[in-house]
Design an enzyme around this catalytic site. Structure first.
Site, PDB file in Angstrom:
ATOM      1  N   LEU A 143      36.592  47.502  44.480  1.00 41.86           N
ATOM      2  CA  LEU A 143      36.675  47.551  43.021  1.00 41.86           C
ATOM      3  C   LEU A 143      37.915  46.762  42.617  1.00 41.86           C
ATOM      4  O   LEU A 143      38.924  46.783  43.332  1.00 41.86           O
ATOM      5  CB  LEU A 143      36.835  48.998  42.523  1.00 41.86           C
ATOM      6  CG  LEU A 143      35.622  49.933  42.562  1.00 41.86           C
ATOM      7  CD1 LEU A 143      36.029  51.319  42.057  1.00 41.86           C
ATOM      8  CD2 LEU A 143      34.472  49.395  41.722  1.00 41.86           C
ATOM      9  N   ASP A 144      37.846  46.074  41.483  1.00 41.47           N
ATOM     10  CA  ASP A 144      39.029  45.382  40.979  1.00 41.47           C
ATOM     11  C   ASP A 144      40.158  46.399  40.773  1.00 41.47           C
ATOM     12  O   ASP A 144      39.906  47.580  40.499  1.00 41.47           O
ATOM     13  CB  ASP A 144      38.728  44.692  39.647  1.00 41.47           C
ATOM     14  CG  ASP A 144      37.716  43.567  39.785  1.00 41.47           C
ATOM     15  OD1 ASP A 144      37.519  43.069  40.917  1.00 41.47           O
ATOM     16  OD2 ASP A 144      37.119  43.195  38.758  1.00 41.47           O
ATOM     17  N   ARG A 145      41.380  45.902  40.841  1.00 41.60           N
ATOM     18  CA  ARG A 145      42.544  46.788  40.713  1.00 41.60           C
ATOM     19  C   ARG A 145      42.501  47.629  39.429  1.00 41.60           C
ATOM     20  O   ARG A 145      42.817  48.825  39.446  1.00 41.60           O
ATOM     21  CB  ARG A 145      43.820  45.936  40.742  1.00 41.60           C
ATOM     22  CG  ARG A 145      45.091  46.751  40.642  1.00 41.60           C
ATOM     23  CD  ARG A 145      46.314  45.851  40.693  1.00 41.60           C
ATOM     24  NE  ARG A 145      47.533  46.613  40.524  1.00 41.60           N
ATOM     25  CZ  ARG A 145      48.750  46.095  40.497  1.00 41.60           C
ATOM     26  NH1 ARG A 145      48.912  44.802  40.648  1.00 41.60           N
ATOM     27  NH2 ARG A 145      49.801  46.857  40.345  1.00 41.60           N
TER      28      ARG A 145
END
Length: 317
Positions: A143-145
């Site tokens: 998942l993106d940060r």
């Protein structure tokens, strides 16, 4: 490795669950805190042996292989954060499900899945610190940060292979909630647009719609309409970097507070409702459990900031 200095040669027999793993990755789990450069050096010098023979870093372990691990001296184990650190300890409260094969985490926004890029640690390093006795712990997907929500961690290599096969064959169902600018059209159920990933000199990744990109598809469903905004459910059919964010932008409805692909005016409006983070949340995940072979589904609740933003938007209608 319990001490910072490992004095003795170790001999380990590879069990079936670790079969197929590269020897360099296996050594990284066995020699925590040892720099990658040192791992490749001891492989190159033949200090690591498999069945009494030299092997290259890409050698894939087989069941019953006998691995010789030499003594390795490290000054300090820096890459595993202290479980007593507040941020790491808080990850315990983010666990939605855990058994001997996997973990399901409600990842907080702002936590990277991996350390690096100036970060002392990420989600996976934090979880390894919380579970020091776990012999294997790897991300199933990313998942993106700044994206929050459901993410899977495999605790066995066999579980990782099982879950990766589901990702490849489209058997894993992931649903995201996103707050987007404007009124999403009621007759728009999907976005199909090829995506091209570009890496800037700074190392930053930017994705754009391009005919030379990889085929990408996201399906959408309206959850709620507000004044000047829409809460949508996004289901990625493919798994490209930043896919949902770029497809929303391509459709003319960027996600709220997206610092790469957002709309400044819309973001300012949303900040008036208390939003200070990307409004993209992996709300649920459904897959076949690698142990029971049964369909399971997990849901991650929205954090307080997202919940409050929706509440204020509701009150403004």
């Amino acid at each position: 490795m319990k001490n910072d200095i490992q004095h003795k040669v170790r001999f380990l027999t590879v069990d079936a669950d670790l079969a197929g793993q590269r020897i360099d990755n296996f050594l990284r789990t066995q020699l925590k805190g040892v720099p990658k450069s040192m791992i490749y050096r001891i492989l190159r010098k033949g200090e690591v042996r498999v069945n009494k023979g030299r092997v290259k870093p890409d050698y894939k372990l087989q069941p019953e292989d006998m691995v010789r691990i030499p003594p390795v001296r490290v000054s300090e184990q820096k890459d595993t954060p202290n479980p007593k650190l507040d941020k790491v300890a808080e990850l315990e409260n983010c666990i939605l499900f855990e058994d001997e094969r996997l973990l399901v985490i409600n990842k907080p926004s702002g936590t990277a899945v991996h350390g690096g890029s100036g970060l002392s640690f990420g989600l996976i390093e934090g979880l390894r610190a919380l579970r020091p006795d776990a012999h294997f712990m790897e991300l199933v997907h990313r998942l993106d940060r700044d994206t929050s929500g459901c993410i899977l961690i495999a605790k066995k290599r066999s579980a990782l292979r099982h879950l990766h096969a589901q990702l490849r064959t489209g058997q894993m169902d992931k649903r995201y909630h996103a707050l987007v600018a404007g009124q999403w059209p009621t007759n728009r159920f999907k976005v199909k647009a090829p995506l091209q990933k570009n890496v800037l000199q700074s190392g930053e990744r930017l994705v754009s719609v391009s005919e030379s990109g990889k085929p990408s598809e996201t399906r959408y469903r309206i959850l709620q309409q507000f004044n000047g905004a829409t809460l949508v459910e996004a289901s990625p059919i493919t798994g490209r970097t930043h896919q949902i964010r770029v497809h929303c932008l391509h459709a003319g409805h960027p996600i709220a507070c997206d610092n790469k692909y957002g709309d400044t005016a819309f973001d300012e409006q949303m900040k008036n409702y208390g939003l200070r983070r990307l409004f993209l949340h992996a709300a649920s995940i459904q897959f076949i459990h690698p142990g029971t072979e049964e369909q399971v589904r997990f849901q991650a609740p929205l954090d307080t900031q997202l919940t409050q933003t929706l509440k204020q938007l509701n009150e403004s209608i």
